[in-house]
Design a protein around this motif. Structure first.
Motif, PDB file in Angstrom:
ATOM      1  N   TYR A   1       0.831  -1.210   0.000  1.00 26.83           N
ATOM      2  CA  TYR A   1       0.000   0.000   0.000  1.00 26.83           C
ATOM      3  C   TYR A   1       0.863   1.257   0.000  1.00 26.83           C
ATOM      4  O   TYR A   1       0.490   2.280   0.553  1.00 26.83           O
ATOM      5  N   LEU A   2       2.043   1.167  -0.620  1.00 27.31           N
ATOM      6  CA  LEU A   2       2.975   2.294  -0.611  1.00 27.31           C
ATOM      7  C   LEU A   2       2.495   3.404  -1.532  1.00 27.31           C
ATOM      8  O   LEU A   2       1.950   3.143  -2.607  1.00 27.31           O
ATOM      9  N   HIS A   3       2.718   4.656  -1.092  1.00 27.92           N
ATOM     10  CA  HIS A   3       2.377   5.797  -1.947  1.00 27.92           C
ATOM     11  C   HIS A   3       3.549   6.755  -2.097  1.00 27.92           C
ATOM     12  O   HIS A   3       3.486   7.699  -2.868  1.00 27.92           O
ATOM     13  N   ARG A   4       4.633   6.506  -1.342  1.00 29.88           N
ATOM     14  CA  ARG A   4       5.832   7.320  -1.489  1.00 29.88           C
ATOM     15  C   ARG A   4       7.032   6.539  -0.961  1.00 29.88           C
ATOM     16  O   ARG A   4       6.875   5.554  -0.248  1.00 29.88           O
ATOM     17  N   LEU A   5       8.222   7.028  -1.320  1.00 23.89           N
ATOM     18  CA  LEU A   5       9.466   6.434  -0.832  1.00 23.89           C
ATOM     19  C   LEU A   5      10.212   7.482  -0.021  1.00 23.89           C
ATOM     20  O   LEU A   5      10.111   8.675  -0.308  1.00 23.89           O
ATOM     21  N   PRO A   6      10.996   7.060   0.967  1.00 26.86           N
ATOM     22  CA  PRO A   6      11.781   8.051   1.722  1.00 26.86           C
ATOM     23  C   PRO A   6      12.884   8.649   0.843  1.00 26.86           C
ATOM     24  O   PRO A   6      13.398   7.979  -0.059  1.00 26.86           O
ATOM     25  N   GLU A   7      13.234   9.906   1.109  1.00 24.76           N
ATOM     26  CA  GLU A   7      14.300  10.580   0.348  1.00 24.76           C
ATOM     27  C   GLU A   7      15.607   9.785   0.392  1.00 24.76           C
ATOM     28  O   GLU A   7      16.401   9.844  -0.529  1.00 24.76           O
ATOM     29  N   GLU A   8      15.824   9.048   1.485  1.00 28.62           N
ATOM     30  CA  GLU A   8      17.078   8.306   1.661  1.00 28.62           C
ATOM     31  C   GLU A   8      17.296   7.246   0.585  1.00 28.62           C
ATOM     32  O   GLU A   8      18.389   6.712   0.445  1.00 28.62           O
ATOM     33  N   VAL A   9      16.258   6.942  -0.192  1.00 29.20           N
ATOM     34  CA  VAL A   9      16.416   5.966  -1.268  1.00 29.20           C
ATOM     35  C   VAL A   9      17.503   6.424  -2.243  1.00 29.20           C
ATOM     36  O   VAL A   9      18.135   5.604  -2.910  1.00 29.20           O
ATOM     37  N   THR A  10      17.779   7.715  -2.260  1.00 28.06           N
ATOM     38  CA  THR A  10      18.836   8.246  -3.135  1.00 28.06           C
ATOM     39  C   THR A  10      20.223   7.743  -2.709  1.00 28.06           C
ATOM     40  O   THR A  10      21.164   7.810  -3.487  1.00 28.06           O
ATOM     41  N   SER A  11      20.332   7.221  -1.487  1.00 28.52           N
ATOM     42  CA  SER A  11      21.627   6.724  -1.006  1.00 28.52           C
ATOM     43  C   SER A  11      21.869   5.257  -1.386  1.00 28.52           C
ATOM     44  O   SER A  11      22.919   4.705  -1.065  1.00 28.52           O
ATOM     45  N   LEU A  12      20.920   4.629  -2.059  1.00 21.36           N
ATOM     46  CA  LEU A  12      21.105   3.234  -2.485  1.00 21.36           C
ATOM     47  C   LEU A  12      21.917   3.202  -3.782  1.00 21.36           C
ATOM     48  O   LEU A  12      21.388   3.024  -4.869  1.00 21.36           O
ATOM     49  N   LEU A  13      23.217   3.368  -3.625  1.00 20.20           N
ATOM     50  CA  LEU A  13      24.106   3.536  -4.769  1.00 20.20           C
ATOM     51  C   LEU A  13      24.246   2.296  -5.646  1.00 20.20           C
ATOM     52  O   LEU A  13      24.695   2.388  -6.783  1.00 20.20           O
ATOM     53  N   HIS A  14      23.884   1.117  -5.127  1.00 15.49           N
ATOM     54  CA  HIS A  14      24.058  -0.125  -5.873  1.00 15.49           C
ATOM     55  C   HIS A  14      22.735  -0.674  -6.402  1.00 15.49           C
ATOM     56  O   HIS A  14      22.722  -1.709  -7.059  1.00 15.49           O
ATOM     57  N   LEU A  15      21.628   0.014  -6.115  1.00 20.03           N
ATOM     58  CA  LEU A  15      20.304  -0.487  -6.501  1.00 20.03           C
ATOM     59  C   LEU A  15      20.156  -0.515  -8.018  1.00 20.03           C
ATOM     60  O   LEU A  15      20.267   0.507  -8.679  1.00 20.03           O
ATOM     61  N   ARG A  16      19.921  -1.734  -8.550  1.00 23.81           N
ATOM     62  CA  ARG A  16      19.772  -1.897  -9.998  1.00 23.81           C
ATOM     63  C   ARG A  16      18.325  -2.107 -10.418  1.00 23.81           C
ATOM     64  O   ARG A  16      17.961  -1.786 -11.539  1.00 23.81           O
ATOM     65  N   ALA A  17      17.506  -2.699  -9.512  1.00 20.70           N
ATOM     66  CA  ALA A  17      16.121  -2.989  -9.884  1.00 20.70           C
ATOM     67  C   ALA A  17      15.197  -2.760  -8.691  1.00 20.70           C
ATOM     68  O   ALA A  17      15.507  -3.174  -7.569  1.00 20.70           O
ATOM     69  N   ILE A  18      14.070  -2.091  -8.957  1.00 21.96           N
ATOM     70  CA  ILE A  18      13.069  -1.893  -7.920  1.00 21.96           C
ATOM     71  C   ILE A  18      11.695  -2.194  -8.518  1.00 21.96           C
ATOM     72  O   ILE A  18      11.368  -1.750  -9.613  1.00 21.96           O
ATOM     73  N   ASN A  19      10.936  -3.014  -7.784  1.00 27.82           N
ATOM     74  CA  ASN A  19       9.593  -3.373  -8.228  1.00 27.82           C
ATOM     75  C   ASN A  19       8.600  -2.734  -7.260  1.00 27.82           C
ATOM     76  O   ASN A  19       8.541  -3.102  -6.092  1.00 27.82           O
ATOM     77  N   LEU A  20       7.860  -1.774  -7.775  1.00 27.74           N
ATOM     78  CA  LEU A  20       6.850  -1.061  -6.985  1.00 27.74           C
ATOM     79  C   LEU A  20       5.462  -1.267  -7.597  1.00 27.74           C
ATOM     80  O   LEU A  20       4.557  -0.470  -7.383  1.00 27.74           O
ATOM     81  N   SER A  21       5.304  -2.332  -8.369  1.00 23.50           N
ATOM     82  CA  SER A  21       4.014  -2.579  -9.015  1.00 23.50           C
ATOM     83  C   SER A  21       2.945  -2.902  -7.973  1.00 23.50           C
ATOM     84  O   SER A  21       3.252  -3.320  -6.858  1.00 23.50           O
ATOM     85  N   ARG A  22       1.699  -2.648  -8.361  1.00 28.01           N
ATOM     86  CA  ARG A  22       0.541  -2.932  -7.499  1.00 28.01           C
ATOM     87  C   ARG A  22       0.659  -2.262  -6.127  1.00 28.01           C
ATOM     88  O   ARG A  22       0.529  -2.896  -5.102  1.00 28.01           O
ATOM     89  N   ASN A  23       0.919  -0.958  -6.152  1.00 30.86           N
ATOM     90  CA  ASN A  23       0.941  -0.163  -4.938  1.00 30.86           C
ATOM     91  C   ASN A  23      -0.030   0.993  -5.109  1.00 30.86           C
ATOM     92  O   ASN A  23      -0.949   0.899  -5.933  1.00 30.86           O
TER      93      ASN A  23
END
Length: 156
Positions: free
Chosen positions: A58-80
């Motif tokens: 039931y997510l509607h936003r992400l924390p600003e700190e997500v910008t610090s995930l320097l190695h993140l290659r894939a994110i699945n936010l479908s069905r939110n």
């Protein structure tokens, strides 16, 4: 993998239990839970993430700190429940795949997305995106943009 656990929040005990090994965790799945938000503590604790699956929450936003995930290659936010494109993602330079299928996104930050050098695939199917998102076509952007077909205009 904490998918399908009916979680409302990320269990605090896991932070304590995994304190010594968080650097080695590269994939987390919290799919199909009941999460309404992701905390900045989660993001900063698992700073080495490469893949994050948050589909079916039931997510509607992400924390600003997500910008610090320097190695993140894939994110699945479908069905939110995203109504706005999660713009902090546009500054995650390693991101190759963003899946936002089945949300409520109307507007897309076209200019910011066009500057994402690593992005290979952006899935916006089943979102009520406006016509400006359809302008994100090659050669303007080097990634695959997945959109639902445009609805035909009903005749009066």
């Amino acid at each position: 993998d904490l998918a399908n656990c009916k979680l409302i929040t990320f269990p605090v005990g896991i932070y304590k239990a995994m304190r010594s090994v968080t650097e080695g965790i590269h994939h987390i799945s919290l799919a199909n839970n009941e999460l309404k938000s992701l905390t900045s503590r989660f993001v900063t604790t698992f700073s080495q993430l490469r893949e994050l699956n948050l589909a079916g929450n039931y997510l509607h936003r992400l924390p600003e700190e997500v910008t610090s995930l320097l190695h993140l290659r894939a994110i699945n936010l479908s069905r939110n429940r995203f109504r706005h494109f999660p713009e902090p993602l546009t500054t995650v330079s390693a991101l190759e795949t963003i899946d936002l299928e089945e949300n409520e996104i109307v507007e897309v930050p076209v200019e910011k997305l066009a500057t994402m050098a690593s992005l290979r695939s952006l899935n916006l199917r089943a979102n009520p995106v406006g016509p400006e998102a359809r302008l994100l076509v090659r050669p303007l952007v080097p990634f695959d943009l997945l959109l639902s077909p445009e609805e035909p205009v009903p005749k009066a």
